[in-house]
Structures are given as structure tokens and as C-alpha cells.
Enzyme design. Structure first.
Site, short mmCIF file in Angstrom:
data_model
loop_
_atom_site.label_atom_id
_atom_site.label_comp_id
_atom_site.label_asym_id
_atom_site.label_seq_id
_atom_site.Cartn_x
_atom_site.Cartn_y
_atom_site.Cartn_z
N ARG A 56 11.47 3.82 3.63
CA ARG A 56 11.04 2.83 4.63
C ARG A 56 12.26 2.03 5.03
NH1 ARG A 56 5.85 -1.05 4.44
NH2 ARG A 56 4.97 0.90 5.19
N HIS A 68 4.95 5.65 11.76
CA HIS A 68 4.47 5.60 10.37
C HIS A 68 3.49 6.78 10.22
CE1 HIS A 68 3.40 4.20 6.52
NE2 HIS A 68 3.09 2.95 6.77
N ARG A 111 0.80 -1.23 0.00
CA ARG A 111 0.00 0.00 0.00
C ARG A 111 0.83 1.28 0.00
NH1 ARG A 111 -2.85 -3.86 1.69
NH2 ARG A 111 -0.90 -4.38 2.71
N THR A 112 1.80 1.33 0.91
CA THR A 112 2.51 2.59 1.10
C THR A 112 3.27 2.98 -0.18
OG1 THR A 112 2.72 2.07 3.42
CG2 THR A 112 4.14 3.81 2.59
N LYS A 150 26.51 -3.25 -1.27
CA LYS A 150 27.97 -3.11 -1.42
C LYS A 150 28.59 -2.47 -0.19
CE LYS A 150 27.44 -2.15 -6.36
NZ LYS A 150 27.65 -1.11 -7.37
C1 NCD Z 1 1.78 -1.23 8.13
C2 NCD Z 1 3.27 -1.03 8.25
O1 NCD Z 1 4.03 -1.26 7.33
O2 NCD Z 1 3.64 -0.57 9.33
N1 NCD Z 1 1.32 -1.31 6.84
C3 NCD Z 1 1.05 -0.16 6.13
O3 NCD Z 1 1.91 0.63 5.84
N2 NCD Z 1 -0.21 0.05 5.78
C4 NCD Z 1 1.23 -2.26 9.02
C5 NCD Z 1 1.82 -3.64 9.08
O4 NCD Z 1 2.76 -3.97 8.35
O5 NCD Z 1 1.32 -4.41 9.88
#
Ligand code: NCD
Length: 309
Positions: free
Chosen positions: A106, A134, A55-56, A85
Site C-alpha cells: 500500500r 484498490h 482491514r486490508t 534512510k
Molecule cells: C479504503 C482504502 O484504504 O482505500 N479502505 C479499505 O481498504 N477498506 C477506503 C478508505 O480509506 O476510505
């Protein structure tokens, strides 16, 4: 004006939060009417993901492209970037900042986005830093609550599941703490309780909260049931994970106890903590929540790239 988006705390000023949520609403409306303008034309987003995402990453990239921008990046930065590397995160970010106007990161390490932002000459957005935060998901969550309930205050919100390692609930606590007349229920097994830092944040602000183990204890009282996945990847001992993963299952039985106008949310992905049996229940809002990711991320990209104030 916020330059890098690192923590949900940065949105504690109602003026900033509301301007993002209102902008997201405008984006949603324009998108649905086919009237989006290419406000990010000639801009480039770099997505740098050292951890898995559906999703993100897709919604950030889609948001960028829908607004006329372009995207560069790697979906597995640990293996497909120079990290393999031995290049440091600092050096990677320094370099990527030459090629993009915004960087979405991320990373598996808590604090990595804050650290990386110090080396970034362009706005950097935290798309999840290990067990930390997040913030953009929390903005999607409050956008969803506002849309589903018509308000952000006067609510009893239950956060359920892995409150220890779940970064979405950490950021969400910061945003909900700013609203009027909020009461929080923290529903988790002993091993996965909300970290003390967040409880103290609430105590200092006089926000009432209750920690419970039994979901049934509060199921009929909550206006929002925010369910989370037990974060398998954070466990050193796989047996511990196996023991805790099915601790809560929101199913028809729980939905019978829940309020008629309750809203069920989940940042997704779900494993088995929400039974697919309730997907057709009108109170199940998690797929609408995921859709909202597009609108909120459009608003955020517009904010960091076009706000000259
Ligand atoms: C979450 C995350 O990556 O923290 N997912 C997201 O970004 N919608 C939740 C999860 O991974 O459980």
C-alpha cells in the site's frame, strides 16, 4: 494467469473473476466448517504498508496465517523500513522479493504498485495506490454484492461520496462494467466527481450512468448504496475538506426512502457518512463486507501462489 494484481481491469474476463469469487465461497464454507487446508504452508507474505490500514492489512495477514503461511512486514513502511534512510521503492521491493513469496503493497502514490511490480521477482498485490485503485477491495465488493443480492447483473448501483479520490470506487467501476444490465449512479458534490477516465470507460462500453448531487434523487431507485469516506488525507486545503466531509449522511431518513431490499455498503473506515443508527438495519451490509475480506483474500493468495497455469 495474473501474476501481479495491480488493477481491477485484470479481472474483466468473467472466467477469472468467477473463479476467484467461487474460490472465495469455497474458502468461506471451509473456514466456517473448520475444514480449511494449509494450502499456503511454507509460504511467506511480506506486507509493506506506506499508508494506514486496518482491514486490508489484518485480513491479508489473517488469510495467509489461516491457510498455513507466515507473515513478515512493517505496518509503517515510511518510517520503519529503509525508506526513511532514503532507499527507493524499487530497491526495497527488489530486496523483499528475496525473503517472501508474495508482497502486498500500500502506497500513497498513484501508480506505485505498478511501478514496484517491475522490480518484484515474486507476485505483488496492490493494496491501494494513493488515489489510483484498490483492486482487492473491489473483488470483496462484488463478492459481497453477489452474496447479498444473489446476482451481479441487473442492478442499479449508486456510488456515493468521494468519487474523485476514493480508490475503491475506481476499481469497482471496472468490475461492475463487465456485468449485464448494470446502471450506475454517481452521487457526489461537484468537487468530488468521478474522474473522466472512468466515465469514458463506461461510455465506450455503453453502460448507462447518471451523475447527481442530491442523494435523495436516486435513493429510492438504487439496489445498492455504496457509500465512501471523503478522503481527508488527499486534500491540500483542510478547509475544503471540512466543507465537504458531512456532505452525505446515510441515516434513518435515507433508509426510509431506500428500497426494502436495498444493500448498503462501505469499504470502511466510516467517519460520519453512515449514521450508527442504521447499523442494526438488515440492509446494512458493511460489516459483513469487511468479514468477506478474509475469504476473498484467501482465494487471491491461493490464486497467485498456487496457480501453476
Ligand atoms: C479504503 C482504502 O484504504 O482505500 N479502505 C479499505 O481498504 N477498506 C477506503 C478508505 O480509506 O476510505
Amino acid at each position: 494467469m495474473i501474476r501481479h494484481i495491480i488493477s481491477a481491469v485484470q479481472f474483466k474476463e468473467p472466467k477469472i473473476l468467477n473463479s476467484i469469487l467461487d474460490k472465495a465461497e469455497e474458502m468461506e464454507d471451509d473456514y466456517k466448517k473448520g475444514k480449511l487446508r494449509p494450502v499456503l504452508k511454507d509460504k511467506i507474505l511480506a506486507s509493506v504498508f506506506y499508508e494506514a490500514s486496518t482491514r486490508t492489512r489484518f485480513s491479508f495477514e489473517s488469510a495467509m496465517i489461516r491457510l498455513g503461511g507466515t507473515v513478515i512486514g512493517t505496518e509503517n513502511a515510511s518510517e520503519f523500513s529503509s525508506a526513511i534512510k532514503g532507499e527507493s521503492l524499487a530497491d526495497s521491493i527488489r530486496i523483499i522479493g528475496n525473503y517472501a513469496d508474495v508482497i502486498v503493497v500500500r502506497h500513497h502514490k498513484k501508480g506505485a504498485s505498478k511501478f514496484a511490480s517491475k522490480f518484484s521477482k515474486v507476485p505483488l498485490i496492490n493494496a491501494g495506490d494513493g488515489t489510483g485503485e484498490h483492486p482487492t477491495q473491489a473483488l470483496i465488493d462484488v463478492y459481497t454484492i453477489r452474496k447479498e443480492k444473489g446476482r451481479l447483473g441487473n442492478l442499479k448501483v449508486a456510488l456515493i461520496g468521494d468519487l474523485k479520490y476514493g480508490r475503491t470506487v475506481h476499481s469497482l467501476v471496472y468490475l461492475l462494467a463487465q456485468e449485464k444490465n448494470i446502471e450506475l449512479f454517481f452521487v457526489s458534490p461537484e468537487e468530488l466527481k468521478m474522474p473522466v477516465t472512468f466515465l469514458n470507460y463506461l461510455k465506450v462500453r455503453g453502460i448507462p450512468f447518471k451523475e447527481v448531487v442530491d442523494l435523495k434523487e436516486i435513493a429510492s431507485e438504487a439496489d445498492v448504496l455504496y457509500v465512501t469516506r471523503v478522503q481527508k488525507e488527499r486534500f491540500k486545503n483542510p478547509r475544503k475538506y471540512e466543507k465537504l466531509k458531512g456532505f452525505y449522511i446515510v441515516n434513518k431518513e435515507i433508509m426510509q426512502l431506500a428500497k426494502k431490499d436495498c444493500t448498503v455498503m462501505h469499504p470502511l473506515p466510516r467517519v460520519d457518512e453512515i449514521s450508527p443508527d442504521i447499523d442494526s438495519d438488515p440492509r446494512a451490509a458493511y460489516f459483513r463486507q469487511a468479514e468477506n475480506g478474509l475469504y476473498v483474500r484467501m482465494a487471491l493468495l491461493d490464486y497467485v501462489l498456487n496457480n501453476k497455469k
